[in-house]
Design a protein around this motif. Structure first.
Motif, PDB file in Angstrom:
ATOM      1  N   TRP A   1       1.236  -1.090  -0.153  1.00  0.00           N
ATOM      2  CA  TRP A   1       0.060  -0.341   0.183  1.00  0.00           C
ATOM      3  C   TRP A   1       0.643   1.195   0.102  1.00  0.00           C
ATOM      4  O   TRP A   1       2.073   1.198   0.474  1.00  0.00           O
ATOM      5  N   VAL A   2      -0.035   2.117  -0.426  1.00  0.00           N
ATOM      6  CA  VAL A   2       0.944   3.627  -0.424  1.00  0.00           C
ATOM      7  C   VAL A   2      -0.012   4.302   0.509  1.00  0.00           C
ATOM      8  O   VAL A   2      -0.890   4.892  -0.060  1.00  0.00           O
ATOM      9  N   GLY A   3       0.765   4.841   1.075  1.00  0.00           N
ATOM     10  CA  GLY A   3      -0.321   6.132   2.469  1.00  0.00           C
ATOM     11  C   GLY A   3       0.389   7.200   3.625  1.00  0.00           C
ATOM     12  O   GLY A   3       1.535   6.632   2.884  1.00  0.00           O
ATOM     13  N   VAL A   4      -0.818   7.053   4.470  1.00  0.00           N
ATOM     14  CA  VAL A   4       0.361   8.133   5.877  1.00  0.00           C
ATOM     15  C   VAL A   4      -0.189   7.178   6.828  1.00  0.00           C
ATOM     16  O   VAL A   4      -1.359   6.640   6.248  1.00  0.00           O
ATOM     17  N   SER A   5      -0.160   7.849   8.627  1.00  0.00           N
ATOM     18  CA  SER A   5      -0.315   6.718   9.611  1.00  0.00           C
ATOM     19  C   SER A   5      -1.962   7.648   8.993  1.00  0.00           C
ATOM     20  O   SER A   5      -1.383   8.898   8.744  1.00  0.00           O
ATOM     21  N   LEU A   6      -2.925   6.845   9.642  1.00  0.00           N
ATOM     22  CA  LEU A   6      -3.849   7.536   9.402  1.00  0.00           C
ATOM     23  C   LEU A   6      -4.189   8.531  10.923  1.00  0.00           C
ATOM     24  O   LEU A   6      -4.116   9.456  11.340  1.00  0.00           O
ATOM     25  N   ALA A   7      -2.685   7.977  11.951  1.00  0.00           N
ATOM     26  CA  ALA A   7      -2.240   8.886  13.240  1.00  0.00           C
ATOM     27  C   ALA A   7      -2.002  10.130  12.622  1.00  0.00           C
ATOM     28  O   ALA A   7      -2.807  11.367  13.539  1.00  0.00           O
ATOM     29  N   ASP A   8      -1.373  10.200  12.065  1.00  0.00           N
ATOM     30  CA  ASP A   8      -0.955  11.901  12.171  1.00  0.00           C
ATOM     31  C   ASP A   8      -1.412  12.585  11.379  1.00  0.00           C
ATOM     32  O   ASP A   8      -2.013  13.795  11.507  1.00  0.00           O
ATOM     33  N   VAL A   9      -2.318  12.438  10.648  1.00  0.00           N
ATOM     34  CA  VAL A   9      -3.894  12.861   9.513  1.00  0.00           C
ATOM     35  C   VAL A   9      -4.730  13.628  10.880  1.00  0.00           C
ATOM     36  O   VAL A   9      -5.786  14.332  11.228  1.00  0.00           O
ATOM     37  N   VAL A  10      -5.059  12.232  11.916  1.00  0.00           N
ATOM     38  CA  VAL A  10      -6.027  12.994  12.986  1.00  0.00           C
ATOM     39  C   VAL A  10      -5.985  13.832  13.783  1.00  0.00           C
ATOM     40  O   VAL A  10      -6.274  14.677  13.718  1.00  0.00           O
ATOM     41  N   LYS A  11      -4.253  13.275  13.927  1.00  0.00           N
ATOM     42  CA  LYS A  11      -3.306  14.342  15.064  1.00  0.00           C
ATOM     43  C   LYS A  11      -3.634  15.865  14.140  1.00  0.00           C
ATOM     44  O   LYS A  11      -3.811  16.922  15.007  1.00  0.00           O
ATOM     45  N   ARG A  12      -3.644  16.451  13.192  1.00  0.00           N
ATOM     46  CA  ARG A  12      -3.224  17.500  12.633  1.00  0.00           C
ATOM     47  C   ARG A  12      -5.458  18.108  12.672  1.00  0.00           C
ATOM     48  O   ARG A  12      -4.973  19.039  12.386  1.00  0.00           O
ATOM     49  N   LEU A  13      -6.095  17.108  12.244  1.00  0.00           N
ATOM     50  CA  LEU A  13      -7.476  17.555  12.628  1.00  0.00           C
ATOM     51  C   LEU A  13      -7.556  17.490  13.964  1.00  0.00           C
ATOM     52  O   LEU A  13      -8.510  18.337  14.486  1.00  0.00           O
ATOM     53  N   ASP A  14      -7.209  17.310  14.768  1.00  0.00           N
ATOM     54  CA  ASP A  14      -6.719  17.841  16.608  1.00  0.00           C
ATOM     55  C   ASP A  14      -8.403  17.345  16.990  1.00  0.00           C
ATOM     56  O   ASP A  14      -9.327  18.027  17.027  1.00  0.00           O
ATOM     57  N   PRO A  15      -8.737  16.077  17.509  1.00  0.00           N
ATOM     58  CA  PRO A  15      -9.836  15.767  17.475  1.00  0.00           C
ATOM     59  C   PRO A  15     -10.180  16.639  19.322  1.00  0.00           C
ATOM     60  O   PRO A  15      -9.011  16.227  20.075  1.00  0.00           O
TER      61      PRO A  15
END
Ligand SMILES: Nc1nc2c(c(=O)[nH]1)N[C@H]1C(S)=C(S)[C@@H](COP(=O)(O)O)O[C@H]1N2
Ligand SMILES: [Mo]
Length: 324
Positions: free
Chosen positions: A155-169
């Motif tokens: 697969w090619v992509g990014v860690s979901l964690a990195d995106v979630v952290k940027r979105l800042d729940p």
């Protein structure tokens, strides 16, 4: 819809072993010549950048990325052909070889994802603002379907964690919910009510923050074809494949456990967690073994699909025969 790469040689896909093909491509990655930036260009599936010369700096970045593929397996990857022609995507077709033939109306670009709920950075994001091209990584994960077949997919992509952290729940957020595009013109299978549309999925927030969970935009060295969930899908390698929701248009953060399509459809058969577990059978078949696509004999299924070291801690104290 698949655009073939200007290959390392003139060899056709079918002329080389998947392993050979893959190693050649992996070398490109490590050398920086197959820069993710080149082959995941937003609107085009072309890989024109593949052979472009790169700076020493870019090469270094690529080497670092290659070194930190979390959880990647050394097992030989399934062929691109199998990965893109043996699919589950009920919005296109309910047969395994059907989705590849139902993609002519599907428009993966432009594509935006709406982010809402208990989150400090809500909004409508272009897919390439959500997933930063310079952070793309390739990770080779086992992919285990609840129907007891499996693949090994680069697969090619990014860690979901990195995106979630940027979105800042916000602190009250306990879950993350995902939704697939609802548009029967583009997804003709939505004219049939085999499931309630749109397809929805969810994770507990701590699962979403585990470094193995990925937002995926590519496979091998190309952007995702529609049948694999273009332009953006989830991959959670320790769970059954149905958690890996495709063609995501909405992400929301919630306090309550969100509904999930297969659980809603058959709650006795499919739970919210869907962790790969050879000890808990599906009511209608065993989960102890799986057939790796391309193999003849079946192999034993591993707890958490073999990712227990990384994820077992998420479920300490839970009865996984009840929370299946
Ligand atoms: N929107 C949507 N996502 C989906 C599905 C689907 O029918 N619709 N099928 C799931 C199932 S059951 C599996 S096994 C995987 C298959 O992914 P693949 O076709 O890339 O192997 O996608 C999952 N994601
Ligand atoms: Mo599946």
């Amino acid at each position: 819809m698949l655009i073939r790469t200007p290959a390392t040689s003139q060899a056709k896909e079918s002329d080389v072993t998947p392993e050979h093909l893959f190693r050649a491509r992996r070398r490109f990655l490590q050398l920086g010549a197959g820069s993710a930036l080149g082959w995941a260009a937003a609107s085009s599936l072309a890989v024109g950048g593949l052979l472009a010369p790169v700076s020493a700096k870019a090469r270094e970045v690529e080497m670092l990325k290659a070194a930190k593929w979390p959880g990647s397996t050394d097992e030989p990857p399934t062929t691109l052909k199998d990965i893109t022609t043996y699919n589950n995507f009920y919005e296109l077709s309910t047969s395994k070889d059907g989705p590849q033939h139902e993609t002519e109306n599907f428009k993966p670009a432009p594509w935006s994802v709406e982010v809402s709920g208990l989150v400090n950075n809500p909004g409508t994001y272009d897919v390439w603002d959500l997933v930063k091209k310079d952070q793309l990584e390739q990770r080779i994960y086992r992919h285990r379907c609840v129907e007891a077949w499996s693949m090994v997919v680069p697969w090619v992509g990014v860690s979901l964690a990195d995106v979630v952290k940027r979105l800042d729940p916000q602190t009250s957020a306990k879950y993350i919910a995902f939704e697939t595009l609802l548009d029967p013109e583009q997804l003709p299978g939505q004219n049939r009510q085999v499931l309630q549309w749109p397809y929805v999925e969810g994770l507990r927030l701590d699962e979403a923050l585990n470094p193995l969970a990925m937002l995926v935009v590519g496979v091998y060295d190309q952007t995702l074809p529609p049948q694999n969930g273009a332009p953006i899908r989830l991959v959670v390698p320790w769970k059954y494949g149905f958690k890996a929701i495709k063609s995501i248009v909405r992400i929301s953060f919630t306090e309550e456990e969100p509904p999930t399509s297969w659980n809603r459809s058959a709650p006795r058969e499919y739970g919210f967690y869907a962790n790969v577990n050879p000890g808990v059978n599906h009511p209608r078949w065993s989960q102890a073994k799986e057939r790796r696509i391309g193999d003849f004999l079946r192999r034993k299924t591993e707890m958490f699909n073999g990712y227990g070291d990384e994820v077992a801690g998420l479920y300490t104290g839970m009865d996984l025969t009840r929370s299946f």
